[in-house]
Design an enzyme around this catalytic site. Structure first.
Site, PDB file in Angstrom:
ATOM      1  N   THR A  85       0.837  -1.295   0.101  1.00  0.00           N
ATOM      2  CA  THR A  85       0.072  -0.071   0.048  1.00  0.00           C
ATOM      3  C   THR A  85       0.939   1.278   0.102  1.00  0.00           C
ATOM      4  O   THR A  85       0.604   1.978  -0.804  1.00  0.00           O
ATOM      5  CB  THR A  85      -1.011   0.193   1.274  1.00  0.00           C
ATOM      6  OG1 THR A  85      -1.621  -0.946   1.075  1.00  0.00           O
ATOM      7  CG2 THR A  85      -1.897   1.249   1.380  1.00  0.00           C
ATOM      8  N   CYS A 139      -8.678  -5.678   1.469  1.00  0.00           N
ATOM      9  CA  CYS A 139      -8.507  -4.295   1.665  1.00  0.00           C
ATOM     10  C   CYS A 139     -10.202  -3.819   1.766  1.00  0.00           C
ATOM     11  O   CYS A 139     -10.419  -2.784   1.974  1.00  0.00           O
ATOM     12  CB  CYS A 139      -7.713  -3.690   0.933  1.00  0.00           C
ATOM     13  SG  CYS A 139      -6.030  -4.246   1.128  1.00  0.00           S
TER      14      CYS A 139
HETATM   15  C1  PLP Z   1      -2.097  -6.939  -0.914  1.00  0.00           C
HETATM   16  C2  PLP Z   1      -1.935  -6.244  -1.918  1.00  0.00           C
HETATM   17  C3  PLP Z   1      -1.466  -4.819  -1.897  1.00  0.00           C
HETATM   18  C4  PLP Z   1      -1.388  -4.120  -0.549  1.00  0.00           C
HETATM   19  O1  PLP Z   1      -0.107  -4.644  -0.049  1.00  0.00           O
HETATM   20  P1  PLP Z   1      -0.004  -4.400   1.619  1.00  0.00           P
HETATM   21  O2  PLP Z   1       1.339  -4.901   1.991  1.00  0.00           O
HETATM   22  O3  PLP Z   1      -0.671  -5.350   2.430  1.00  0.00           O
HETATM   23  O4  PLP Z   1      -0.132  -3.163   1.868  1.00  0.00           O
HETATM   24  C5  PLP Z   1      -1.325  -3.973  -2.859  1.00  0.00           C
HETATM   25  N1  PLP Z   1      -1.634  -4.837  -4.369  1.00  0.00           N
HETATM   26  C6  PLP Z   1      -2.037  -6.055  -4.531  1.00  0.00           C
HETATM   27  C7  PLP Z   1      -2.277  -6.376  -5.731  1.00  0.00           C
HETATM   28  C8  PLP Z   1      -2.132  -6.850  -3.391  1.00  0.00           C
HETATM   29  O5  PLP Z   1      -2.644  -7.857  -3.545  1.00  0.00           O
END
Ligand code: PLP
Length: 369
Positions: free
Chosen positions: A52, A310
């Site tokens: 993120t 999310c």
């Molecule tokens: C999980 C995910 C994120 C977010 O990553 P985090 O480390 O959980 O903040 C962003 N993009 C995609 C495609 C994801 O699967």
């Protein structure tokens, strides 16, 4: 990771020996990650708190550092909320957006990318693999297109959210030709709360965290040394297990999918079945609420998901499945089965043994029946 939480507790930005030992561990992790992504220089890797943050730093940072070169951003209709929301926020601050469709197979078309590019296009952001349906996007073709456009003298940059692709399929930033690439440790069996951004040499980003010179000023704040060490090791392991994932996990995934399609009527797969990561299957069960199926399976010790973690709790049908052109009923009945190296054939047998009855029971409770 344990030594860096105990005996080697130095701050990697400190000059003393304890600090320098921690710094060496962070540097080793930078090499391990650079090797997995085939980045030519380890200092093209910047560590963050996860995917993120990397997406925020990449998109917002590029936009803010390069406003004079344009304000148009191209993204796909199935980006992760951490890309989509950042673009929408920038739209309120002067950016113009073009959202590319993905069609029934869940894949962006390169002609659409080409047609969307304008004189004021600053950034193309298209994910490498989708988190809900696993479809691989034509990122190498987009990289090639961006290189061609640059030959005309135009400034344009390409970011890819590769959180779901890294460690699942080979990723080579030189072949892809991306300028920015986001990744996250916990999606490759590493610790939560750490990730990073590949930033091609020469690409300027406006830092989003300021107040320190860590990560060459791109991301201020004391490094999460233990987390970074964990990410580095996870990256090395992921690289060495890529082939295993591509064969063993793919065969388990296919067994789940074919088993479900054979045993359960009115179940359809979502997204292209060839162009996708080996560890994800996404299936819609007509006349079933995905959330209800998720809970029923959870009570039997099986963990699946609807939509992205999310956006869970929103109860809205998955925007990704809707982008495939299906109606709300199919989007509501979509379930994502994600696998890892640890999953066994026994677990698949257990899933296939309980799923048909579970789906039938839920369907019998539907008022339509
Ligand atoms: C999980 C995910 C994120 C977010 O990553 P985090 O480390 O959980 O903040 C962003 N993009 C995609 C495609 C994801 O699967």
């Amino acid at each position: 990771m344990m030594p860096y939480l105990t005996s080697e507790f130095g701050n990697s930005s400190s000059i003393h020996t304890f600090g320098q030992k921690a710094k060496m561990a962070v540097d080793r992790a930078r090499h391990q990650v650079a090797a997995l992504l085939n980045a030519t220089r380890p200092n093209e890797i910047v560590f963050t708190s996860g995917g993120t943050e990397s997406n925020n730093l990449a998109i917002r940072g590029l936009f803010q550092a390069n406003t004079k070169h344009g304000n148009h951003i191209i993204l796909s209709a199935i980006e992760h909320p951490a890309v989509e929301s950042v673009c929408e926020d920038l739209q309120k601050r002067g950016a113009e957006l073009t959202v590319l469709p993905v069609y029934e197979n869940g894949i962006v078309r390169i002609e659409d990318v080409r047609n969307a590019i304008r004189d004021d296009t600053l950034l193309i952001t298209v994910m490498a693999a989708n988190n809900e349906i696993g479809t691989l996007q034509p990122i190498a073709a987009i990289g090639q297109l961006v290189r061609e456009i640059r030959l005309t003298g135009k400034k344009i940059w390409f970011h890819t959210d590769a959180v779901q692709a890294v460690g699942k399929v080979p990723i080579n930033v030189e072949e892809i030709g991306c300028d920015l690439l986001s990744f996250s440790a916990h999606k490759i069996n590493g610790p939560k709360g750490v990730g990073g951004l590949y930033i091609r040499r020469g690409v300027r980003l406006h830092p989003q965290n300021i107040g320190g010179r860590q990560e060459r000023g791109t991301r201020a704040g004391t490094e999460n040394v233990a987390g970074i060490v964990g990410l580095g090791f996870a990256a090395e392991l992921a690289g060495s297990k890529l082939t295993e994932l591509a064969t063993r996990v793919r065969s388990i995934r296919d067994r789940i999918e074919n088993g479900i399609l054979e045993a359960i009527p009115d179940a359809i797969t979502n997204g292209d079945r060839r162009e996708r990561v080996p560890n994800i299957a996404n299936i819609s069960f007509r006349l079933v609420e995905g959330e209800a199926l998720l809970i029923a399976l959870d009570m039997q010790g099986i963990a699946v998901s609807t939509g992205s973690a999310c956006s869970s709790g929103s109860l809205e049908p998955s925007p990704v499945i809707r982008a495939l052109g299906y109606g709300d009923d199919l989007a509501r009945g979509a379930i994502r089965f994600s696998l890892g190296r640890q999953n066994t054939a026994d677990e698949i047998d257990k899933l296939l043994a309980v799923l048909p009855d579970t789906v039938a029971k839920l369907r019998s409770l539907q008022p339509q029946n």
